[in-house]
Design a protein around this motif. Structure first.
Motif, PDB file in Angstrom:
ATOM      1  N   ILE B  72       0.847  -1.191   0.000  1.00 46.28           N
ATOM      2  CA  ILE B  72       0.000   0.000   0.000  1.00 46.28           C
ATOM      3  C   ILE B  72       0.884   1.244   0.000  1.00 46.28           C
ATOM      4  O   ILE B  72       0.650   2.195  -0.743  1.00 46.28           O
ATOM      5  CB  ILE B  72      -0.937  -0.009   1.222  1.00 46.28           C
ATOM      6  N   ALA B  73       1.943   1.213   0.813  1.00 49.59           N
ATOM      7  CA  ALA B  73       2.826   2.376   0.896  1.00 49.59           C
ATOM      8  C   ALA B  73       3.572   2.598  -0.413  1.00 49.59           C
ATOM      9  O   ALA B  73       3.883   3.732  -0.769  1.00 49.59           O
ATOM     10  CB  ALA B  73       3.808   2.196   2.039  1.00 49.59           C
ATOM     11  N   GLU B  74       3.868   1.506  -1.128  1.00 51.53           N
ATOM     12  CA  GLU B  74       4.599   1.669  -2.384  1.00 51.53           C
ATOM     13  C   GLU B  74       3.707   2.196  -3.495  1.00 51.53           C
ATOM     14  O   GLU B  74       4.192   2.638  -4.533  1.00 51.53           O
ATOM     15  CB  GLU B  74       5.215   0.323  -2.806  1.00 51.53           C
ATOM     16  N   SER B  75       2.404   2.116  -3.306  1.00 61.77           N
ATOM     17  CA  SER B  75       1.529   2.616  -4.364  1.00 61.77           C
ATOM     18  C   SER B  75       0.986   3.996  -4.028  1.00 61.77           C
ATOM     19  O   SER B  75       0.056   4.462  -4.671  1.00 61.77           O
ATOM     20  CB  SER B  75       0.386   1.639  -4.593  1.00 61.77           C
ATOM     21  N   GLU B 333      13.861  -2.368  18.158  1.00 62.19           N
ATOM     22  CA  GLU B 333      14.355  -1.579  17.030  1.00 62.19           C
ATOM     23  C   GLU B 333      13.292  -1.501  15.945  1.00 62.19           C
ATOM     24  O   GLU B 333      12.951  -2.493  15.311  1.00 62.19           O
ATOM     25  CB  GLU B 333      15.618  -2.228  16.451  1.00 62.19           C
ATOM     26  N   LEU B 334      12.786  -0.308  15.734  1.00 62.75           N
ATOM     27  CA  LEU B 334      11.837  -0.099  14.652  1.00 62.75           C
ATOM     28  C   LEU B 334      12.574   0.597  13.518  1.00 62.75           C
ATOM     29  O   LEU B 334      13.102   1.686  13.701  1.00 62.75           O
ATOM     30  CB  LEU B 334      10.656   0.750  15.127  1.00 62.75           C
ATOM     31  N   GLY B 335      12.637  -0.059  12.370  1.00 63.88           N
ATOM     32  CA  GLY B 335      13.388   0.515  11.261  1.00 63.88           C
ATOM     33  C   GLY B 335      12.542   0.627  10.011  1.00 63.88           C
ATOM     34  O   GLY B 335      11.582  -0.117   9.824  1.00 63.88           O
ATOM     35  N   PHE B 336      12.891   1.573   9.175  1.00 66.66           N
ATOM     36  CA  PHE B 336      12.260   1.705   7.876  1.00 66.66           C
ATOM     37  C   PHE B 336      13.347   1.716   6.814  1.00 66.66           C
ATOM     38  O   PHE B 336      14.322   2.454   6.940  1.00 66.66           O
ATOM     39  CB  PHE B 336      11.439   2.995   7.786  1.00 66.66           C
ATOM     40  N   TYR B 337      13.172   0.876   5.811  1.00 72.88           N
ATOM     41  CA  TYR B 337      14.134   0.808   4.709  1.00 72.88           C
ATOM     42  C   TYR B 337      13.422   1.322   3.478  1.00 72.88           C
ATOM     43  O   TYR B 337      12.395   0.766   3.064  1.00 72.88           O
ATOM     44  CB  TYR B 337      14.591  -0.633   4.524  1.00 72.88           C
ATOM     45  N   TYR B 349       9.477   0.105   0.252  1.00 68.47           N
ATOM     46  CA  TYR B 349       9.148   0.614   1.583  1.00 68.47           C
ATOM     47  C   TYR B 349       9.077  -0.606   2.468  1.00 68.47           C
ATOM     48  O   TYR B 349       8.258  -1.474   2.254  1.00 68.47           O
ATOM     49  CB  TYR B 349       7.812   1.327   1.494  1.00 68.47           C
ATOM     50  N   ARG B 350       9.977  -0.686   3.412  1.00 69.17           N
ATOM     51  CA  ARG B 350      10.030  -1.884   4.231  1.00 69.17           C
ATOM     52  C   ARG B 350      10.002  -1.476   5.704  1.00 69.17           C
ATOM     53  O   ARG B 350      10.712  -0.550   6.096  1.00 69.17           O
ATOM     54  CB  ARG B 350      11.308  -2.661   3.917  1.00 69.17           C
ATOM     55  N   VAL B 351       9.205  -2.140   6.488  1.00 68.46           N
ATOM     56  CA  VAL B 351       9.174  -1.902   7.924  1.00 68.46           C
ATOM     57  C   VAL B 351       9.904  -3.048   8.590  1.00 68.46           C
ATOM     58  O   VAL B 351       9.620  -4.206   8.313  1.00 68.46           O
ATOM     59  CB  VAL B 351       7.728  -1.867   8.454  1.00 68.46           C
TER      60      VAL B 351
END
Lengths: 215, 390
Positions: B72-75, B333-337, B349-351
């Protein structure tokens, strides 16, 4: 240790290993190391066990999908047209096959440095999608590699329990791929409900007829 | 849980064919705990094999809340994903906002003004306070202290949620941070109210601790239960309070020093045994450290701009490239790639969800313990299914 040094250390320590540096254009400056499939497992083991690197913590594992790309260029070719040599424009199309990529973000909890970004690429997107699994090295990759398998379709050789994790087991496609097309009707997917519904229908038919044999 | 022992009658057995299996030869019982069991904190399922009351195998089953957040985030555009990050770990929407904003700032090279950094720290630490308090409350609930400790925790959480509501307009789905700063400035009188809440909070902690810390039942149920050795914790990628309860000194606020955390004087509490009691105690101690940070931040904050003037809210297109940003969220650790290809939408978009990865070692912690302890061990991992399944 910067990326160049890690690259040369790996080359020196593992014969035949040829890591490449993939540069990153964003201001984050997080460049990455592309490992070849054959030596990736040994290299990853080295990265974890080397006393100066000591990348004991694999934080993030994810997949990427790069589609096939087609570039066309105009080339002048001499051709015989009606007996006379002429220069003719010809459009040549070159097709670069796409690939799937697994990206690992490695940190060191002991030395408190990182991240080292490690990438692995599959041969193509269709029939040769195998990569070595890093789960035997870092257990934290277990669920994440399963997720990459589920959503991108990369098969991790050596993973102890490679099953779908987020989608249901009967699901067939890989939804995070860039060319994924949603089904028109999700009910067409074979779900456990079908069996239940069939059983219920049989049951209903059986009780509705007086002889009990079903309609 | 459906431990139906009467399932041996043929008719009943067929009905439970998949869920309950009785193996008469080895006396192993396979049960499915969840996905609608009250102690599973949401739609989480564990396939547990029991030998008597001891767990011999435990496999978590995920996906009941999967909505493919990443797709959803990638669109959609970068900005449009911010409200969506609230729904990851819905207890801590402000931390999620921060992690995402931090990654985009890394990707696009944005600077955050000082006041916005202070607001972020204050918001994140308040989030940590209410998350840890309710986690302990839920944990007590699972040990049979039905209601009282949880309501004590929720009473304090209400005060913090009121602060969030005054600041962001929403109690849980805050949607507050923006790339390069924050959405709105603090409302008038907010700082005084926040200081009051922070000053009153230690009283609650003292009360909570005097009720719990030496409670006989709590000690009996938690000490020596679900031990997680530090080596396994590192190997399994465990982060957050669980990792520190096992004695590994790794707090991203100290390691990465993101934001302005290097300005604050606070300690990282560490556990010794890595059991359930340590994981409970670490959260109590972390709340006290959070209060220290809040106390400093609420007194140091000065007026100023709250957003980087270079940050574009609309038509935001970062240069092609990638970035991985991470914060110490209350759960780990919350990361976003993120990968940008120069278009308004992220290419990838990766969580990195702490809740999911902390579950990797759940089986190791539970093996050999009783089923009742499994529920308690699971409770100390502190997961939110919105983040596990995404």
């Amino acid at each position: 240790m910067n990326l160049e040094e890690i690259k040369s250390t790996l080359e020196a320590a593992i014969p035949g290993c040829s890591p490449q540096i993939v540069t990153n254009g964003s201001p984050s400056g997080q460049h990455s190391l592309l490992l070849d499939r054959e030596h990736a497992f040994v290299a990853a083991m080295f990265l974890r066990d080397d006393p100066t690197l000591c990348l004991d913590y694999c934080s993030n594992v994810t997949g990427l999908d790069w589609l096939d790309t087609e570039t066309s260029e105009k080339v002048k070719v001499t051709q015989l047209v009606d007996g006379v040599e002429k220069e003719v424009d010809e459009v040549r199309k070159t097709r670069t096959p796409g690939y799937l990529e697994a990206v690992y973000h490695l940190y060191s909890m002991q030395k408190k440095h990182g991240p080292l970004v490690v990438r692995l690429r599959t041969e193509n997107r269709t029939d040769s999608v195998h990569l070595p699994s890093f789960t035997p090295i870092w257990r934290s990759a277990e669920f994440q590699e399963r997720e990459v398998f589920d959503l991108f379709g990369i098969i991790f050789d050596g993973h102890p329990d490679l099953r779908r994790i987020l989608m249901w087991d009967e699901f067939e496609d890989h939804p995070m791929r860039k060319d994924y097309v949603e089904p028109d009707d999700y009910e067409y997917e074979p779900t456990p409900h079908d069996a239940v519904l069939k059983k219920a229908l049989e049951h209903r038919n059986r009780i509705s007829t007086p002889d009990g044999q079903g309609a | 849980m459906s431990t139906s022992m009467e399932a041996s009658t043929p008719a009943a057995h067929q009905g439970f064919a998949d869920a309950t299996m009785i193996d008469h030869e080895s006396d192993l019982l396979q049960i499915s705990l969840g996905p609608h069991h009250p102690s599973t904190h949401g739609v989480f399922r564990m396939d547990v094999v029991l030998d008597g009351e001891r767990v011999v195998k435990l496999k978590p089953v995920f996906g009941y809340l999967h909505r493919n957040h990443e797709k959803i985030a990638e669109s959609t555009t970068y900005l449009a994903s911010i409200p969506y990050t609230d729904r990851l770990d819905y207890m801590c929407s402000l931390s999620n906002n921060w992690a995402y904003a931090l990654s985009v700032e890394k990707l696009a090279g944005l600077q955050v003004p000082e006041r916005a950094e202070y607001i972020r720290v204050i918001a994140a630490e308040l989030t940590r306070l209410q998350n840890h308090a309710s986690t302990i409350g839920f944990l007590m609930q699972e040990m049979g202290a039905s209601g009282t400790p949880l309501m004590y925790a929720f009473r304090e959480r209400e005060k913090i949620l009121d602060l969030f509501e005054a600041l962001t307009g929403s109690r849980m789905m805050c949607n507050y941070m923006r790339f390069g700063g924050c959405r709105v400035d603090l409302p008038a009188g907010w700082l005084d109210q926040a200081r009051k809440t922070v000053d009153e909070y230690p009283r609650f902690l003292d009360e909570f601790e005097s009720l719990l810390a030496s409670n006989e039942i709590l000690l009996a149920r938690t000490q020596g239960v679900g031990v997680l050795p530090p080596k396994l914790a590192i190997q399994g990628g465990v982060t957050g309070p669980i990792l520190r309860a096992s004695g590994v000194n790794y707090d991203i606020r100290k390691v990465d020093r993101y934001g302005i955390y290097e300005r604050f004087d606070f300690k990282v509490p560490l556990g010794e045994h890595g059991d359930v009691y340590d994981r409970y105690m670490i959260r109590m101690l972390e709340m006290r450290e959070s209060l220290k940070i809040l106390d400093q931040a609420l007194h140091q904050i000065t007026p100023g701009p709250i957003i980087d003037p270079k940050a574009k809210i609309r038509g935001f297109r970062p240069k092609p490239g990638e970035a991985y940003g991470r914060i110490e969220s209350p759960k780990g650790e919350l990361g976003f790639y993120l990968i940008s290809d120069g278009t308004p939408n992220p290419y990838r978009y990766r969580v990195r969800p702490p809740s999911l990865i902390n579950l990797t070692v759940l089986e190791d912690m539970c093996l050999g313990s009783s089923l009742a302890d499994t529920v308690v061990i699971f409770g100390t991992i502190d997961i939110v299914l919105g983040e596990v399944d995404r």
